[in-house]
Design a protein around this motif. Structure first.
Motif, short mmCIF file in Angstrom:
data_model
loop_
_atom_site.label_atom_id
_atom_site.label_comp_id
_atom_site.label_asym_id
_atom_site.label_seq_id
_atom_site.Cartn_x
_atom_site.Cartn_y
_atom_site.Cartn_z
N TYR A 148 31.96 14.24 27.84
CA TYR A 148 31.66 15.65 28.13
C TYR A 148 31.85 16.45 26.84
CZ TYR A 148 31.68 20.14 30.62
OH TYR A 148 31.39 21.39 31.07
N PRO A 149 30.83 17.19 26.39
CA PRO A 149 30.94 17.93 25.13
C PRO A 149 31.99 19.04 25.19
CG PRO A 149 28.64 17.66 25.78
CD PRO A 149 29.48 17.28 26.97
N VAL A 150 32.94 18.99 24.29
CA VAL A 150 34.01 19.99 24.27
C VAL A 150 33.45 21.40 24.08
CG1 VAL A 150 36.08 20.73 23.02
CG2 VAL A 150 35.67 18.30 23.40
N SER A 151 32.34 21.51 23.36
CA SER A 151 31.76 22.83 23.10
C SER A 151 31.35 23.55 24.38
CB SER A 151 30.55 22.71 22.17
OG SER A 151 29.53 21.91 22.76
N LEU A 152 31.05 22.80 25.44
CA LEU A 152 30.66 23.44 26.70
C LEU A 152 31.85 24.15 27.35
CD1 LEU A 152 28.26 20.83 28.35
CD2 LEU A 152 27.67 22.91 27.09
N LEU A 153 33.05 23.71 27.04
CA LEU A 153 34.23 24.35 27.63
C LEU A 153 34.48 25.73 27.04
CD1 LEU A 153 36.61 21.26 27.82
CD2 LEU A 153 35.33 22.32 29.69
N ASP A 154 33.77 26.08 25.96
CA ASP A 154 33.86 27.43 25.41
C ASP A 154 33.07 28.43 26.24
OD1 ASP A 154 35.45 26.57 23.29
OD2 ASP A 154 33.72 26.19 21.98
N LEU A 155 32.20 27.94 27.10
CA LEU A 155 31.43 28.83 27.97
C LEU A 155 32.34 29.47 29.00
CD1 LEU A 155 28.33 26.54 28.69
CD2 LEU A 155 28.47 28.39 27.01
N ILE A 156 31.97 30.66 29.45
CA ILE A 156 32.72 31.30 30.55
C ILE A 156 32.59 30.47 31.82
CG2 ILE A 156 32.80 33.34 32.04
CD1 ILE A 156 31.75 34.96 29.63
N ASP A 157 31.41 29.87 31.98
CA ASP A 157 31.11 29.11 33.20
C ASP A 157 30.59 27.72 32.84
OD1 ASP A 157 28.86 30.06 31.99
OD2 ASP A 157 27.97 30.94 33.79
N PRO A 158 31.47 26.83 32.34
CA PRO A 158 31.02 25.49 31.96
C PRO A 158 30.51 24.72 33.18
CG PRO A 158 33.29 25.91 31.25
CD PRO A 158 32.92 26.99 32.20
N PRO A 159 29.54 23.84 32.98
CA PRO A 159 29.14 22.98 34.11
C PRO A 159 30.30 22.07 34.50
CG PRO A 159 28.10 22.26 32.06
CD PRO A 159 28.77 23.56 31.76
N ALA A 160 30.54 21.95 35.79
CA ALA A 160 31.61 21.07 36.26
C ALA A 160 31.21 19.61 36.10
CB ALA A 160 31.94 21.37 37.72
N ILE A 161 29.92 19.34 36.33
CA ILE A 161 29.38 17.99 36.20
C ILE A 161 28.01 18.08 35.56
CG2 ILE A 161 28.52 15.95 37.46
CD1 ILE A 161 30.59 16.50 39.62
N LEU A 162 27.74 17.18 34.62
CA LEU A 162 26.40 16.98 34.09
C LEU A 162 25.88 15.68 34.66
CD1 LEU A 162 27.02 17.81 30.31
CD2 LEU A 162 25.82 19.27 31.97
N TYR A 163 24.75 15.74 35.34
CA TYR A 163 24.12 14.52 35.83
C TYR A 163 23.19 14.04 34.71
CZ TYR A 163 25.97 16.15 40.24
OH TYR A 163 26.83 16.59 41.22
N ALA A 164 23.35 12.79 34.31
CA ALA A 164 22.65 12.30 33.12
C ALA A 164 21.84 11.06 33.42
CB ALA A 164 23.68 11.98 32.02
N LYS A 165 20.69 10.96 32.74
CA LYS A 165 19.88 9.74 32.74
C LYS A 165 19.59 9.41 31.28
CE LYS A 165 17.30 9.12 37.02
NZ LYS A 165 15.97 8.82 37.55
N GLY A 166 19.98 8.20 30.89
CA GLY A 166 19.74 7.79 29.52
C GLY A 166 21.02 7.49 28.79
N ARG A 167 21.05 7.79 27.52
CA ARG A 167 22.15 7.40 26.63
C ARG A 167 23.17 8.52 26.53
NH1 ARG A 167 18.74 6.56 21.55
NH2 ARG A 167 20.80 6.40 20.59
N ILE A 168 24.23 8.43 27.35
CA ILE A 168 25.19 9.53 27.39
C ILE A 168 25.98 9.66 26.08
CG2 ILE A 168 25.41 9.46 29.90
CD1 ILE A 168 28.15 8.15 29.52
N GLU A 169 25.95 8.63 25.23
CA GLU A 169 26.64 8.75 23.94
C GLU A 169 26.01 9.83 23.07
OE1 GLU A 169 23.58 5.40 23.27
OE2 GLU A 169 24.91 6.11 24.89
N LEU A 170 24.75 10.20 23.36
CA LEU A 170 24.10 11.25 22.57
C LEU A 170 24.78 12.61 22.76
CD1 LEU A 170 20.28 10.43 22.94
CD2 LEU A 170 21.85 9.83 21.08
N LEU A 171 25.52 12.77 23.87
CA LEU A 171 26.25 14.02 24.08
C LEU A 171 27.29 14.25 22.99
CD1 LEU A 171 26.81 13.85 27.94
CD2 LEU A 171 25.42 15.54 26.72
N LEU A 172 27.74 13.18 22.35
CA LEU A 172 28.77 13.29 21.32
C LEU A 172 28.20 13.37 19.91
CD1 LEU A 172 31.42 10.77 22.74
CD2 LEU A 172 31.24 13.24 23.10
N SER A 173 26.88 13.43 19.78
CA SER A 173 26.27 13.56 18.45
C SER A 173 26.79 14.85 17.79
CB SER A 173 24.75 13.62 18.55
OG SER A 173 24.24 12.42 19.07
#
Length: 297
Positions: free
Chosen positions: A89-114
């Protein structure tokens, strides 16, 4: 995260697909949602600031959802839920006022950490000028391992994803509907390629259809994932600029492509440039901006 908590969180989000700041109201005194099925409807109504009827409906739907085998269901559809607890889960999303609680993903989830992500956005009615600008700007970014983020809409978004792929780069599509209702249909082929070889994400459970209000919410995730936002063409009042507003709220860098002064689709980028966005026509300008920012830090 225990299996039991994971099941409870997936069940809650399935019936109440709201951002983390909303769901947290139920987890302040119950971090693993162990009490939720026992809470009185009036208590849920008070915590969530919803009507008693809505609270009753939520409790009933949640109890039914607890029986759904989410792990098997999502595996069957090749969907990986990435919750706010997940290591990807990208840490940068937690800076949002309303971060997504869950991201539903299809594909290479390691790309979230690029580490290097640039969003490329623009009008759904983008002209050939957007494609020419994207062709000119993206190659140096892709060469330097910048991942391209966009929203898989018609026009500039699709151009950005397709060009990143053609250049041998990586891309993430952030969509505004569940995976059982891909949108728009014009991009179905491109979406399939991204799901199979790159990454497609949404904060909406698979059954969610594309609704008009989903897309402004989607835009904050595009911004939250990215270090900077590149705008190609956009009208002065458009959904594209809502993404920019989210980016400005969180101190992201804004880049804009200057355009034809007689085109309505240049009004958005020109307005941004007048307000301080960096005008760019080469990818090296964006890379140089980040070198300067790193040097200042």
């Amino acid at each position: 995260m225990t299996e039991d908590f994971w099941q409870r969180l997936l069940a809650l989000h399935y019936v109440y697909p709201k951002p983390l700041n909303r769901l947290n109201r139920l987890m302040i005194d119950d971090p693993e949602l162990e009490k939720l099925y026992r809470r009185k409807p009036f208590e849920i109504a008070a915590l969530m600031e919803i009507s008693l009827a809505q609270a009753n409906q939520l409790k009933t739907a949640y109890a039914e959802a607890l029986t759904i085998p989410f792990k098997d269901l999502y595996e069957k559809h090749k969907i990986t839920p990435v919750s706010f607890h997940h290591p990807n889960y990208p840490v940068s999303l937690l800076d949002l006022i309303d971060p997504p609680a869950i991201l539903y993903a299809k594909g290479r989830i390691e790309l979230l950490l690029s580490p290097e992500k640039i969003a490329v956005i623009g009008s759904r009615n983008a002209s050939h000028y957007s494609q020419k600008a994207i062709n000119a700007i993206l190659p140096p970014l892709v060469e330097q391992q910048c991942l391209i983020v966009s929203g898989l809409a018609k026009g500039a978004d699709a151009m950005a994803h397709a060009t990143a792929i053609e250049l041998g780069g990586q891309t993430i599509a952030v969509t505004g509907s569940g995976f059982l209702h891909p949108y728009p249909k014009e991009n179905a082929g491109l979406h399939s390629i991204i799901e199979e070889k790159y990454l497609s994400i949404t904060e909406y459970p698979p059954y969610m259809q594309p609704k008009r209000w989903n897309f402004p919410m989607r835009n904050r995730i595009i911004s939250g994932l990215s270090q900077g936002i590149l705008v190609t063409e956009a009208k002065a009042k458009s959904g594209t600029l809502s993404t920019v507003e989210h980016a400005l709220d969180h101190g992201k860098d804004i880049f804009a492509v200057p355009g034809d002064i007689f085109s309505a689709l240049s009004e958005g980028p020109h307005k941004l440039i007048a307000e301080g966005a960096k005008p760019v026509w080469k990818g090296s300008q964006i890379l140089e901006e980040y070198r300067l920012l790193r040097a200042e830090k």
